[in-house]
Scaffold this motif. Structure first.
Motif, short mmCIF file in Angstrom:
data_model
loop_
_atom_site.label_atom_id
_atom_site.label_comp_id
_atom_site.label_asym_id
_atom_site.label_seq_id
_atom_site.Cartn_x
_atom_site.Cartn_y
_atom_site.Cartn_z
N ARG A 1 13.31 16.97 12.97
CA ARG A 1 12.34 18.06 12.87
C ARG A 1 11.93 18.31 11.41
NH1 ARG A 1 10.43 17.92 17.44
NH2 ARG A 1 10.93 19.38 19.11
N MET A 2 12.89 18.16 10.52
CA MET A 2 12.59 18.32 9.08
C MET A 2 11.52 17.36 8.62
SD MET A 2 15.86 18.51 6.64
CE MET A 2 15.19 18.29 5.04
N ASP B 1 27.81 24.20 2.65
CA ASP B 1 28.68 25.30 2.20
C ASP B 1 29.62 25.75 3.31
OD1 ASP B 1 27.64 25.44 -0.39
OD2 ASP B 1 26.01 26.78 0.23
N PHE B 2 29.09 25.80 4.54
CA PHE B 2 29.90 26.24 5.68
C PHE B 2 31.09 25.31 5.91
CE2 PHE B 2 30.74 25.85 10.28
CZ PHE B 2 31.24 27.12 10.52
N VAL B 3 30.86 24.01 5.79
CA VAL B 3 31.91 23.03 6.05
C VAL B 3 33.12 23.24 5.13
CG1 VAL B 3 32.44 20.56 5.73
CG2 VAL B 3 30.51 21.24 7.15
N VAL B 4 32.83 23.66 3.90
CA VAL B 4 33.93 23.86 2.94
C VAL B 4 34.33 25.35 2.80
CG1 VAL B 4 33.50 21.77 1.62
CG2 VAL B 4 32.35 23.90 0.95
N SER C 1 12.02 23.20 3.01
CA SER C 1 11.77 23.68 4.37
C SER C 1 12.93 24.58 4.78
CB SER C 1 11.67 22.52 5.37
OG SER C 1 12.93 21.89 5.51
N ASP C 2 12.71 25.38 5.82
CA ASP C 2 13.77 26.24 6.34
C ASP C 2 14.94 25.41 6.86
OD1 ASP C 2 12.31 28.46 5.73
OD2 ASP C 2 11.57 28.82 7.77
N LEU C 3 14.62 24.28 7.51
CA LEU C 3 15.68 23.42 8.03
C LEU C 3 16.48 22.80 6.89
CD1 LEU C 3 14.08 21.62 11.10
CD2 LEU C 3 16.17 22.98 11.09
N GLY C 4 15.79 22.46 5.79
CA GLY C 4 16.49 21.94 4.61
C GLY C 4 17.46 22.97 4.05
N ASP C 5 17.00 24.22 4.01
CA ASP C 5 17.88 25.31 3.55
C ASP C 5 19.08 25.45 4.48
OD1 ASP C 5 16.09 25.82 1.53
OD2 ASP C 5 15.13 27.53 2.53
N ALA C 6 18.83 25.31 5.79
CA ALA C 6 19.93 25.43 6.76
C ALA C 6 20.94 24.31 6.57
CB ALA C 6 19.37 25.41 8.18
#
Length: 312
Positions: free
Chosen positions: A45-46, A305-308, A294-299
């Protein structure tokens, strides 16, 4: 993801062997993060993809992942996965291996349906690299001679290969420019490595109830994960004798896990492992930053960050 889940449910059905959907559903419905198929959908989608084949590829990636989990639990003689009894414990090893084989076959059917030879090449190669990584881990485990170079080859194979393929095929199905496909693959590779290093670190400091994993599993299985490798590298003669006993000889006693954790703390092995995970997350963010904003890129950047986040 709703479409992916519906396709997974449809394709894991079997007219002649009801045990196949029983075993698969036990694992698929266990509340996994579905990280890999999400990566495929987001990458496509990105890059502006508006078709439907990314759903098939996302399901393919999840089937490959589920098949490897079924096989891994047999190899590792695991009894728990995501906080629930493993399929090999509830049924038997034969069922786990054969259902895993069935899911691999299903994944290749889905790949072929996209009509992209390049996608088939990438996912077939990833499947081979995963198996290669698992076999390398078998030979590298339980040997104090295993260093960081071998460890990285193992986790690149068993974990990062599928992350990298998941993001790369999303870009390819969208006919993205080559530099973007490369950036997506780099992102997946770094994210997968960070994911596995965090997992290995939490094994020596996580909480079983929140992880769906027993703390110390890797220690009991005598795996040469990064915290052990770094502690062994700093060990004096007495400490090396301890590591030889518990890892190479498998003579583990009450209190050995706690002693191993203390040695890791003493030599900064846990902190160094944490730093390695954070460095890979930063590499993932850098790779996605090379993509158009893009918003998806930001996500996806937030996902790194979430993974760590559990060790940050």
């Amino acid at each position: 993801m709703a479409a992916v889940n519906a396709l997974i449910a449809k394709r894991m059905a079997s007219e002649h062997a009801p045990r196949i959907p029983e075993v698969t559903a036990h694992l698929v419905e266990a509340g996994g993060k579905r990280l890999r198929p999400l990566l495929t959908l987001a990458a496509a989608r990105m890059c502006g993809y508006e078709g439907a084949d990314h759903v098939k590829l996302a399901a393919t990636v999840e089937f490959i992942h589920t098949a490897t989990l079924l096989h891994d639990d047999v190899v590792d003689e695991s009894t728990q996965r995501r906080g629930r009894p493993t399929a090999n414990l509830l049924w038997d090893n034969q069922s786990s291996v054969l259902v895993g084989d069935y899911l691999f076959a299903r994944s290749f059917q889905l790949m072929v349906e996209t009509g992209s030879l390049r996608v088939l090449d990438i996912l077939a190669n990833a499947s081979a690299v995963i198996a290669e990584g698992e076999v390398l881990q078998l030979t590298a485990a339980r040997s104090l001679a295993t260093g960081q170079d071998i460890y990285m080859k193992v986790i690149r194979g068993k974990t990062a290969a599928l992350f990298a393929a998941a993001t790369e095929v999303g870009g390819i199905i969208a006919a993205a420019p080559e530099d973007q496909v490369t950036a997506l693959r780099e992102y997946g590779d770094a994210l997968g490595i960070a994911f596995q290093i965090v997992d290995d670190l939490l094994d020596y400091g996580g909480v079983s109830a929140t992880l769906g994993k027993n703390t110390g599993d890797d220690f009991r299985e005598r795996k040469m994960s990064l915290p052990v490798i770094l502690a062994v590298a700093q060990a004096d003669a007495e400490e090396r004798a301890f590591w030889t006993r518990v890892i190479e000889k498998g003579d583990q006693r009450d209190g050995d896990l706690e002693h191993a954790q203390a040695l890791m703390q003493r030599h900064g092995a846990l902190e160094a492992t944490r730093a390695a995970a954070l460095a890979e997350a930063a590499r993932a963010r850098d790779a996605i930053a090379a993509m158009p904003a893009s918003d998806l890129g930001d996500a996806l950047s937030d996902l790194a960050d979430f993974v760590v986040s559990r060790v940050a």
